[in-house]
Design an enzyme around this catalytic site. Structure first.
Site, PDB file in Angstrom:
ATOM      1  N   PRO A 177      43.558  36.814  32.397  1.00 35.53           N
ATOM      2  CA  PRO A 177      42.271  37.413  32.726  1.00 35.53           C
ATOM      3  C   PRO A 177      42.437  38.657  33.590  1.00 35.53           C
ATOM      4  O   PRO A 177      43.015  38.591  34.678  1.00 35.53           O
ATOM      5  CB  PRO A 177      41.530  36.326  33.499  1.00 35.53           C
ATOM      6  CG  PRO A 177      42.359  35.102  33.395  1.00 35.53           C
ATOM      7  CD  PRO A 177      43.715  35.478  32.943  1.00 35.53           C
ATOM      8  N   GLU A 178      41.952  39.779  33.098  1.00 37.75           N
ATOM      9  CA  GLU A 178      41.850  41.004  33.876  1.00 37.75           C
ATOM     10  C   GLU A 178      40.356  41.268  34.054  1.00 37.75           C
ATOM     11  O   GLU A 178      39.543  40.398  33.755  1.00 37.75           O
ATOM     12  CB  GLU A 178      42.569  42.154  33.155  1.00 37.75           C
ATOM     13  CG  GLU A 178      44.049  41.820  32.909  1.00 37.75           C
ATOM     14  CD  GLU A 178      44.815  42.881  32.137  1.00 37.75           C
ATOM     15  OE1 GLU A 178      44.427  44.060  32.190  1.00 37.75           O
ATOM     16  OE2 GLU A 178      45.799  42.527  31.469  1.00 37.75           O
TER      17      GLU A 178
END
Length: 279
Positions: free
Chosen positions: A2-3
């Site tokens: 997850p960014e």
DNA sequence: AGGTGGACCCGAACGC
DNA sequence: TGCGTTCGGGTCCACC
């Protein structure tokens, strides 16, 4: 992994469920999630709290309570939330690390295969200090090309390393750095301080474009990431560089190259992304 | 001072 | 088939 776009997607999905709800019961199964504090102590502290907002800063989620207390969540690589009607979460998930039971009839489960994710409680003043020390500006907020130029100009390292550093800009990770650099036609090893104005403008424009598109696609699902409703994101279909070693470049047909920069797998087009500062 | 590389984790993919 | 090895990824923390 997850960014910013994945975290923002999670935020948008869990915010309507959490906002205004009271935590009736909290269970924390993995001590690593909240260490050095004991899981039952942290659980007891948030029980009875009512959620006022769910915010995001960089890759952090911030669950703010009406009391002023805030729960800072970082998903690291494999953390994910799953929302369900009360009692509706699968009961056989070996990677479930926590469950929040809300007074509005929803259960929110937290899952993390690799156990790098963290939950930390803060008083408001402490939280601001903590985040300010770690994070640069939000790339999709009031953030100008001039601000980016200013931050890159003082760095003595590669463009890729500078962009992975959350103090330069908050929220980019390995995937979106490679994608932004491909769009901007900049080599990952290019020295950050050597960008010309037009190059910085390109980088600024495309990093924002890529992040906006990724949010629209609800993030990228490669290995572990899925949204709280259980759907995969679609951004992986929009990748031009990341993970595409050997594929023809979508701009010029040259095979995408893979190398290692700042300790990370790095993909780029050796023809479109030429490093003018290297021999 | 600022940058680099290992540690933290564990499942998937790979090699034999 | 089964075993061992490698890889990855965000952040922190030694180390240079």
């Amino acid at each position: 992994m997850p960014e910013l776009p994945e975290v923002e997607t999670v935020r948008r999905q869990i915010a309507p469920i959490l906002t205004g709800a009271r935590i009736q019961h909290a269970s924390i199964f993995d001590p690593r999630l909240v260490r050095p504090f004991a899981p039952d102590l942290v659980a007891a502290e948030i029980e009875g709290e009512r959620v006022s907002t769910v915010d995001r800063r960089g890759k952090y989620l911030i669950v703010r309570f009406e009391s002023g207390l805030a729960l800072l969540v970082h998903l690291r690589m494999t953390g994910s939330f799953r929302a369900a009607a009360a009692g509706g979460l699968a009961d056989d998930d070996p990677h479930r690390r926590a469950v929040l039971k809300l007074d509005n009839g929803s259960d929110v489960g937290y899952r993390d295969v690799r156990r790098f994710g963290t939950w930390e409680l803060f008083q408001p003043a402490e939280l601001d200090t903590y985040l300010a020390a770690r994070l640069g500006p939000e790339p999709l907020g009031a953030f100008s090309a001039r601000a980016l130029a200013q931050r890159l100009a003082v760095r003595r390292t590669s463009l890729k390393a500078a962009l992975l550093d959350q103090r330069t800009v908050a929220g980019l990770g390995n995937i979106y750095v490679d994608e932004a650099l491909w769009h901007a036609q900049l080599h990952p090893l290019r020295l950050a301080a050597t960008l010309a104005t037009d190059e910085t403008v390109r980088l600024h424009r495309f990093m924002r474009k890529v992040l906006r598109l990724a949010i629209e696609r609800q993030g990228a699902s490669l290995r572990d990431y899925s949204t709280p409703s259980g759907e995969p994101g679609g951004m992986q279909h929009e990748f031009h560089a990341y993970g595409r070693g050997g594929d023809p470049c979508d701009r010029c047909g040259t095979p995408i190259a893979k190398t290692r920069v700042a300790g990370r797998g790095t993909w780029y087009c050796p023809r479109c992304q030429v490093d003018s500062t290297q021999p």
